[in-house]
Motif scaffolding. Structure first.
Motif, short mmCIF file in Angstrom:
data_model
loop_
_atom_site.label_atom_id
_atom_site.label_comp_id
_atom_site.label_asym_id
_atom_site.label_seq_id
_atom_site.Cartn_x
_atom_site.Cartn_y
_atom_site.Cartn_z
N UNK A 318 12.49 -18.50 -37.23
CA UNK A 318 11.33 -19.35 -37.54
C UNK A 318 11.17 -19.59 -39.03
N UNK A 319 11.68 -18.69 -39.85
CA UNK A 319 11.53 -18.86 -41.30
C UNK A 319 12.50 -19.89 -41.87
N UNK A 320 13.45 -20.34 -41.04
CA UNK A 320 14.45 -21.29 -41.54
C UNK A 320 14.31 -22.69 -40.95
N UNK A 321 13.34 -22.87 -40.08
CA UNK A 321 13.19 -24.16 -39.39
C UNK A 321 12.74 -25.27 -40.35
N UNK A 322 11.88 -24.91 -41.29
CA UNK A 322 11.42 -25.89 -42.29
C UNK A 322 11.83 -25.42 -43.68
#
Length: 332
Positions: A318-322
């Protein structure tokens, strides 16, 4: 004070014969060895038989007695005991046809299933011609393939490209499931991924033994090893294959899979669609999804028996999605 004499086992390059030679210094050992093997002293040197490490004077003083050394004349090289193995294999290769014929005769009379399997495997492996690259040198390997393939690497590269293209097609086809308000943004990301794949020739180098990047999936020249289920350290059955060896191995290799650790259909593509829909002004990190979909960051090469078909129960980070938008600073 002169150094005490120590005994070493000395041999020439490419010769199995060993000699016992005693010396107290590297220079003394070189002089005796060159006299014994009738080599010129200038340009000659000593190295370890085991790994080819060249012996210096300081290294010589640390060597234990009876160390096996190889004396190299000018221009000679030694890569360790692997050089002896290569010599053995070369001699074996020259008599390969005779060995295959003898194995076939034994197989024709063999009744025990286990020995039948061993003989069949021996014949199969001896019929490999993995060093041949061009069609003229191994015509049987190319049987059943389109005539446009002139060497083995070109076909293997095409095969890998086809797999990656199919993944891109799946990602593009998912657009009908994307929320209508996010489809344009999803399409822009697809275009970016397509451009990047074209720039790297659809990662065809993964199976091209002539490309430097291929070593990421390759254990040695032409050989590929199963990397096993995602939740184990490696393949429990130690599957390996050389698709360049013969036609049968090439066909069998086509059944191996590139397995997405974080699953493409269940996790990566739906997460990408959701990220585009709920971005709320944020920039989707499309390169992260690209890595998961099309690179060995999230792909493992596995034997069909090791391809885990059940849900992997893994999700995207989730920390790399945006990612933060790049800001343009105006100069006042």
């Amino acid at each position: 004070m002169a150094e005490p004499l120590r005994a070493f086992r000395l041999r020439g390059c490419g010769s199995p014969q060993k000699f016992g030679v005693a010396a107290g210094s590297l220079r003394g050992l070189l002089r005796k060895g060159c006299r014994l093997l009738q080599l010129p002293l200038p340009g000659s040197r000593l190295c370890l038989y085991e790994d080819g490490t060249e012996v210096t004077e300081s290294y010589f003083r640390a060597l234990p007695p009876q160390t096996e050394l190889v004396l190299l004349g000018p221009g000679e090289t030694w890569r360790g005991c692997a050089s002896d193995i290569e010599g053995f294999l070369a001699a074996f290769y020259n008599r390969r046809a005779a060995v295959v014929e003898a194995a076939r005769k034994l197989l024709s009379d063999e009744r025990a299933p286990r020995r039948q399997r061993l003989l069949a495997d021996l014949i199969h492996n001896l019929n490999e011609n993995s060093l041949a690259e061009d069609k003229e040198d191994d015509k049987k390997w190319f049987e059943g393939l389109e005539s446009r393939f002139k060497n083995k690497s070109s076909y293997m590269r095409y095969s890998c490209e086809s797999r990656i293209r199919s993944y891109m097609k799946e990602v593009s086809g998912f657009i009908s499931n994307v929320h209508p308000t996010a489809r344009d943004a999803y399409k822009r990301i697809i275009d970016l991924m397509s451009d990047k794949l074209r720039s790297v020739k659809y990662n065809g180098c993964y199976f091209d033994r002539r490309e430097e990047e291929a070593v990421r999936l390759c254990t040695t020249e032409g050989w590929f090893s199963c990397q096993g289920p995602f939740d184990r350290d490696d393949c429990p059955c130690k599957h390996s294959i050389n698709p360049y060896g013969n036609r049968e191995s090439r066909i069998l290799f086509s059944t191996w899979n590139l397995d997405h650790i974080i699953e493409k259909k269940r996790a990566v593509v739906p997460e990408l669609a959701e990220a585009v829909k709920t971005r709320d002004g944020r920039e989707v990190n499309w390169e992260y999804f690209y890595q998961l979909l099309f690179t060995v960051d999230n792909l493992k090469l596995v034997h069909i028996a090791c391809h885990k078909k059940t849900n992997h129960n893994l999700s995207c980070d989730k920390t790399k999605i945006y990612r933060k938008r790049k800001q343009n600073h105006k100069i006042s």
